[in-house]
Design an enzyme around this catalytic site. Structure first.
Site, PDB file in Angstrom:
ATOM      1  CG  MET A  14      57.012  61.295  46.903  1.00  0.00           C
ATOM      2  SD  MET A  14      58.451  60.709  47.254  1.00  0.00           S
ATOM      3  CE  MET A  14      59.117  60.806  45.566  1.00  0.00           C
ATOM      4  CB  ILE A  53      61.549  61.827  38.824  1.00  0.00           C
ATOM      5  CG1 ILE A  53      61.442  60.454  37.711  1.00  0.00           C
ATOM      6  CG2 ILE A  53      61.426  62.833  37.810  1.00  0.00           C
ATOM      7  CD1 ILE A  53      60.195  60.259  37.050  1.00  0.00           C
ATOM      8  N   GLY A  61      60.868  67.260  47.569  1.00  0.00           N
ATOM      9  CA  GLY A  61      59.997  67.358  46.122  1.00  0.00           C
ATOM     10  C   GLY A  61      60.321  66.528  45.137  1.00  0.00           C
ATOM     11  CB  SER A  62      61.105  63.608  44.351  1.00  0.00           C
ATOM     12  OG  SER A  62      60.724  63.432  45.528  1.00  0.00           O
ATOM     13  NE  ARG A  63      56.617  60.834  37.659  1.00  0.00           N
ATOM     14  CZ  ARG A  63      56.447  61.072  36.131  1.00  0.00           C
ATOM     15  NH1 ARG A  63      56.403  62.311  35.972  1.00  0.00           N
ATOM     16  NH2 ARG A  63      56.439  60.012  35.347  1.00  0.00           N
TER      17      ARG A  63
END
Length: 201
Positions: free
Chosen positions: A79, A135, A165-167
């Site tokens: 993302m 994550i 901010g991430s996954r």
């Protein structure tokens, strides 16, 4: 417009600071208003509907990982700061366990992100066991799962969000193989809408 929980904690101070700054330093007041507006935009939570049968993406963003792990396939979605950061259930199921794992805060698109802070959600689906992972990235400092053990998930429902901010990863049930995956690295996706895997019965 609907917003993810916690938006006031970041947006309200920026908007309140703009009031005295309008007198003391007008350019800084404008900057503060822009910051508050950015926070509102970042925490947006639009409605989504699955576009077709199959496993839908857990996140907005671009596919960063497609790989086999033993008998299962993992699909990871990175993302970017411009993406919606509310995550959604890829399939129907029941939450077996929610586990928070402390860790680093490396860029979410890098290999080192495997050791980042994360929340793993183990799910029993009609097609077998699966897992969702939220994550944290380099700037993310809080993961907010919305689900708890024992809850029932509907495909496309909201399951959590990550600040800045991430996954998000989905580990597909074992009945899916690489040929069932409908996306590849670099593809753009929409959470709860884009289909990432589908079995032909």
């Amino acid at each position: 417009m609907r917003y993810a929980p916690g938006v006031r904690r970041f947006a309200l101070p920026a908007f309140l600071a703009a009031i005295p700054l309008a007198v003391l330093a007008p350019p800084l007041s404008a900057l503060s208003l822009l910051l508050g507006g950015f926070v509102l935009w970042f925490f947006r939570d639009p409605e989504r509907t699955p576009s077709a049968p199959g496993v839908v993406s857990p996140a907005d963003g671009r596919v960063s990982v497609v790989r086999e792990e033993g008998e299962q396939v993992r699909i990871g979605v990175f993302m970017n700061v411009t993406d919606v950061h509310v995550n959604r259930a890829p399939f129907d199921g029941r939450v077996d366990r929610v586990t928070h794992r402390p860790g680093a805060h490396r860029p979410a698109f890098s290999k080192e992100s495997e050791r980042n802070e994360r929340v793993d959600v183990d799910v029993s689906t009609p097609e077998g066991p699966a897992e969702l992972s939220l994550i944290a990235g380099a700037f993310a400092r809080r993961i907010h799962p919305y689900v708890e053990e024992g809850e029932t998930l509907s495909r496309g429902c909201r399951i959590g969000h990550i600040d800045f901010g991430s996954r998000a990863d989905v580990l597909l049930p074992p009945c899916y193989d690489s040929e069932d995956v409908t996306v590849e690295v670099g593809d753009g996706l929409r959470a709860g809408e884009s289909v990432v895997a589908r079995r032909d019965e």
